[in-house]
Structure formats: structure tokens, C-alpha cells
Design a protein around this motif. Structure first.
Motif, PDB file in Angstrom:
ATOM      1  N   HIS A  96       0.855  -1.184   0.000  1.00  0.00           N
ATOM      2  CA  HIS A  96       0.000   0.000   0.000  1.00  0.00           C
ATOM      3  C   HIS A  96       0.891   1.234   0.000  1.00  0.00           C
ATOM      4  CE1 HIS A  96       1.033  -0.350   4.199  1.00  0.00           C
ATOM      5  NE2 HIS A  96       0.253  -1.406   4.334  1.00  0.00           N
ATOM      6  N   ARG A  97       0.270   2.379  -0.007  1.00  0.00           N
ATOM      7  CA  ARG A  97       0.983   3.660  -0.052  1.00  0.00           C
ATOM      8  C   ARG A  97       1.973   3.794   1.102  1.00  0.00           C
ATOM      9  NH1 ARG A  97       0.074   8.381   2.645  1.00  0.00           N
ATOM     10  NH2 ARG A  97       0.740  10.296   1.607  1.00  0.00           N
ATOM     11  N   GLU A  98       1.553   3.420   2.304  1.00  0.00           N
ATOM     12  CA  GLU A  98       2.436   3.536   3.464  1.00  0.00           C
ATOM     13  C   GLU A  98       3.690   2.678   3.315  1.00  0.00           C
ATOM     14  OE1 GLU A  98       2.283   5.754   6.080  1.00  0.00           O
ATOM     15  OE2 GLU A  98       0.705   6.603   4.820  1.00  0.00           O
ATOM     16  N   ALA A  99       3.556   1.525   2.664  1.00  0.00           N
ATOM     17  CA  ALA A  99       4.728   0.672   2.426  1.00  0.00           C
ATOM     18  C   ALA A  99       5.709   1.370   1.490  1.00  0.00           C
ATOM     19  CB  ALA A  99       4.298  -0.675   1.857  1.00  0.00           C
ATOM     20  N   LEU A 100       5.201   2.057   0.495  1.00  0.00           N
ATOM     21  CA  LEU A 100       6.066   2.829  -0.407  1.00  0.00           C
ATOM     22  C   LEU A 100       6.737   3.956   0.364  1.00  0.00           C
ATOM     23  CD1 LEU A 100       7.223   3.661  -3.149  1.00  0.00           C
ATOM     24  CD2 LEU A 100       5.048   4.838  -3.610  1.00  0.00           C
ATOM     25  N   LEU A 101       5.980   4.673   1.179  1.00  0.00           N
ATOM     26  CA  LEU A 101       6.572   5.745   1.979  1.00  0.00           C
ATOM     27  C   LEU A 101       7.623   5.203   2.949  1.00  0.00           C
ATOM     28  CD1 LEU A 101       3.431   7.948   2.703  1.00  0.00           C
ATOM     29  CD2 LEU A 101       5.334   8.462   1.152  1.00  0.00           C
ATOM     30  N   ASP A 102       7.357   4.051   3.546  1.00  0.00           N
ATOM     31  CA  ASP A 102       8.350   3.423   4.425  1.00  0.00           C
ATOM     32  C   ASP A 102       9.616   3.083   3.656  1.00  0.00           C
ATOM     33  OD1 ASP A 102       6.757   3.584   6.690  1.00  0.00           O
ATOM     34  OD2 ASP A 102       6.162   1.472   6.651  1.00  0.00           O
ATOM     35  N   ALA A 103       9.477   2.607   2.438  1.00  0.00           N
ATOM     36  CA  ALA A 103      10.645   2.256   1.619  1.00  0.00           C
ATOM     37  C   ALA A 103      11.455   3.506   1.277  1.00  0.00           C
ATOM     38  CB  ALA A 103      10.204   1.530   0.351  1.00  0.00           C
TER      39      ALA A 103
END
Length: 185
Positions: A57-64
Motif C-alpha cells: 500500500h501507499r504507506e509501504a512505499l513511503l516506508d521504503a
């Protein structure tokens, strides 16, 4: 007729790496608050659904993106040999990458245990702070407090300076003031 060799990557290249690069650029330009998977997919030239193969999800991309930024910061502060140098490297990184730094500091520490790469990247920065600011402190609790003091001071000073609230004439003056504050016990 010869068979074409199978490609090891998606038809557009390494989608994950390209998405991280695009997301980092977009965060730097517009901040992380409004970043969308659709916007990143458009920048990469793939259907937004294809990003779900790489980011849940979007948060996973932001975490990356935050993970990569913490690794860059860790590499910079690893070159520091003094508290003043660590402070200067940290502050310069944060001010040169304001939107990225805002993303980094928005990641909740309590959820990092569910994201080992992000947790590892953050701990690399913390390890360097321990090396510089707590090398002569034996008590684990006191070492923790010393590093917390460093990060509270840095975060507060950077935030106030970036908002125009802190009365410092330059980045150099800010670094000097923060270094002096952390040198006092």
C-alpha cells in the motif's frame, strides 16, 4: 528462428527501484502527505496496479522511501568523528532534504518492529549517535538518555529553524548553537 532470452526484469526495467526513485523525487518536490501510488505509477510509466506487486500500500512505499533516506543519513553521519561533525552532517542533511526529512520523522517508531528494513536503517543512524555521543557512558539507560537528548535537540532545532521560529542567521549558526547545547550536560 532464435528464441529471445527471458528478461530478468519487468518490461519497464526494475519497477521497484524506479518507483522508489520517482517517489523520492515526488516527495522532495511536493511532500509525502499527498503522494499517491497513481502519481508514482504515472511517473514510472506503469499501471498503478503493478506497484502493488512491490508495495502492499501507499504507506509501504513511503516506508521504503524513508528507509533509503535513513540509509543515506547513516552513511553521512558514519563519517563524523566529533559531536560537532555529527551535528553538522545531520543538520545539513535535514535542511537539504526538508520534505524527505519530514517523511523520515513521520514514521511511527512503534510500528517499526513490523518493518525490519526501516527499523534497521533507523538503528544505523542511532548507532552512529551512540558512537559519537555516548561512547564513554557505561549505563545503558544513560546511553539511551544521551542519544534521546541529541535527537530531541536536533529535531526541535531543525523544526523551529525550518519554520522560521528559531532566530539563527544561518545554517552554520544553527549548527554551532545546537552543538553548544548538546555539549552542556
Amino acid at each position: 528462428m532464435t528464441a529471445q532470452p527471458r528478461r530478468a526484469t519487468y518490461r519497464h526495467g526494475n519497477v521497484r527501484a524506479e518507483a522508489l526513485k520517482a517517489a523520492t523525487r515526488l516527495v522532495a518536490e511536493h511532500g509525502h502527505e499527498r503522494l499517491s501510488l497513481r502519481e508514482v505509477a504515472e511517473a514510472v510509466g506503469v499501471a498503478h496496479r503493478s506497484l502493488y506487486n512491490h508495495f502492499v500500500h501507499r504507506e509501504a512505499l513511503l516506508d521504503a522511501v524513508a528507509t533509503e533516506a535513513y540509509l543515506r543519513l547513516a552513511a553521512s553521519v558514519a563519517k563524523a568523528n566529533t559531536p560537532e561533525d555529527y551535528t553538522a552532517r545531520y543538520v545539513r542533511f535535514a535542511l537539504a532534504n526538508r520534505a524527505l526529512y519530514a517523511l523520515m520523522t513521520s514514521r511511527p517508531h512503534a510500528t517499526m518492529k513490523h518493518n525490519p528494513p526501516l527499523q534497521t536503517a533507523v538503528h544505523k543512524v542511532i548507532t552512529e549517535a551512540m558512537r559519537i555521543f555516548a561512547r564513554d557512558i557505561e549505563s545503558a539507560a544513560e546511553r539511551r538518555r544521551a542519544v534521546m537528548k541529541v535527537y530531541i535537540t536536533l529535531y526541535g532545532g531543525i523544526s523551529l529553524y525550518a519554520a522560521g521560529v528559531l532566530d539563527q542567521p544561518s545554517e552554520k549558526a544553527l549548527i554551532a548553537e545546537l552543538s553548544a547545547m548538546m555539549a552542556k550536560s
